[in-house]
Design an enzyme around this catalytic site. Structure first.
Site, PDB file in Angstrom:
ATOM      1  N   TYR A 183      -9.498  16.296  -6.391  1.00 48.35           N
ATOM      2  CA  TYR A 183      -8.851  15.879  -7.329  1.00 48.35           C
ATOM      3  C   TYR A 183      -7.842  15.427  -8.238  1.00 48.35           C
ATOM      4  O   TYR A 183      -6.506  15.861  -8.093  1.00 48.35           O
ATOM      5  CB  TYR A 183      -9.776  14.828  -8.342  1.00 48.35           C
ATOM      6  CG  TYR A 183      -8.380  14.103  -9.630  1.00 48.35           C
ATOM      7  CD1 TYR A 183      -7.659  12.461  -8.791  1.00 48.35           C
ATOM      8  CD2 TYR A 183      -8.156  14.418 -10.868  1.00 48.35           C
ATOM      9  CE1 TYR A 183      -6.780  11.548  -9.822  1.00 48.35           C
ATOM     10  CE2 TYR A 183      -7.929  13.821 -11.931  1.00 48.35           C
ATOM     11  CZ  TYR A 183      -6.912  12.550 -11.350  1.00 48.35           C
ATOM     12  OH  TYR A 183      -6.112  11.963 -12.221  1.00 48.35           O
ATOM     13  N   ASP A 237       0.689  -1.325  -0.167  1.00 52.05           N
ATOM     14  CA  ASP A 237      -0.362  -0.021  -0.048  1.00 52.05           C
ATOM     15  C   ASP A 237       1.049   1.244  -0.244  1.00 52.05           C
ATOM     16  O   ASP A 237       1.492   1.875   0.565  1.00 52.05           O
ATOM     17  CB  ASP A 237      -0.751   0.040   1.467  1.00 52.05           C
ATOM     18  CG  ASP A 237      -1.677   1.448   1.242  1.00 52.05           C
ATOM     19  OD1 ASP A 237      -2.062   2.132   0.465  1.00 52.05           O
ATOM     20  OD2 ASP A 237      -2.416   0.798   2.421  1.00 52.05           O
ATOM     21  N   SER A 255      -1.156  14.540 -14.454  1.00 53.43           N
ATOM     22  CA  SER A 255      -2.734  14.755 -14.811  1.00 53.43           C
ATOM     23  C   SER A 255      -3.146  15.898 -16.193  1.00 53.43           C
ATOM     24  O   SER A 255      -2.792  17.017 -15.172  1.00 53.43           O
ATOM     25  CB  SER A 255      -3.978  14.123 -13.867  1.00 53.43           C
ATOM     26  OG  SER A 255      -5.466  14.469 -14.667  1.00 53.43           O
TER      27      SER A 255
END
Length: 252
Positions: free
Chosen positions: A148, A55, A135
């Site tokens: 986000y 993780d 992004s």
């Protein structure tokens, strides 16, 4: 032989990156929070590969992962911090838990991967490449993806600062900025945004796709091809950059 770690590589963009880097000749460590997915991709690669379930929000687990890869495959030369999540909500609806979860994966996870990989690379000598998932939402904030977007803006800042700090060690740090990719994440965005916009399934994706200058939805392989460049020698003089690979949606 160069060794690369790819996080979140059990599916989607991460899987495509892992497969491409293996084809390029790297030994590849496939990370995912889901052990079964990581093992399946490592098996698909075969040869010099291994599955390293962990993780990325657990700093100790990330450092242990890097140590395990160096021990098994000999070194860590490329770190692709690809693992990430998205959530569709208005900023007025976002809860403290939403923020913690989003930043834990998309920002803390990137920092932990950077710390662990850079520490190993400095010890090894000879430099290295750290490649982060940003992004187009890190260049232009998107409505219904506000938190986000905030995480991806953070990745850009971290990438620039790390590039300056690590240049003395011949470690380059760059980010790739995908757009609308045909993955499970975008299926989720399409579904959840549709509820806000009054669209049926698939309609939101179709509307967003009209923004793409090249006229088609991006594939994971489109992203993997650019990451291949960032992981290879042709990008040795490039650092601190967060580059759009989105078919021409956001142009700066």
């Amino acid at each position: 032989m160069s060794t690369a770690i790819v996080t979140g590589a059990g599916r989607g963009i991460g899987r495509a990156i892992a497969l491409r880097l293996a084809r390029d000749g790297h030994a590849v460590a496939v990370n995912d929070v889901d052990a079964e997915s990581a093992e399946a991709v490592a098996k698909e690669i075969g040869g010099r590969s291994m599955a390293v379930p962990a993780d990325v929000t657990d700093r100790d687990a990330v450092f242990a992962m890097v140590d395990a890869v160096a021990g098994e495959l000999g070194s860590v030369d490329v770190m692709v911090a690809n693992a990430g999540i998205a959530q569709v909500k208005t900023l007025l609806e976002v809860t403290p838990d939403d923020l913690r979860t989003m930043f834990s994966v998309n920002v803390f996870g990137v920092v932990y991967c950077l710390q662990a990989a850079a520490t190993r690379m400095i010890t090894q000598g000879g430099g290295g490449k750290i490649i982060n998932a940003a992004s187009i939402a890190g260049h232009a904030g998107f409505s219904l993806l506000g938190h986000y977007s905030a995480t991806k803006f953070a990745v850009r800042g971290i990438t620039q600062a790390a590039a300056k700090e690590l240049a003395q060690h011949q470690i380059t740090v760059n980010s790739y900025c995908p757009g609308i990719v045909g993955t499970d994440m975008w299926d989720l965005i399409d579904e959840k945004m549709g509820g806000y916009l009054g669209n049926e399934k698939g309609e939101t994706l179709e509307e967003f796709s009209k923004l793409i200058a090249l006229g088609r939805v991006q594939t994971p392989d489109d992203v993997a091809g650019f990451v291949s460049y960032l992981a290879g020698p042709d990008s040795n003089y490039m650092t601190g950059q967060s580059v759009m690979i989105d078919g021409g949606i956001v142009m700066v």
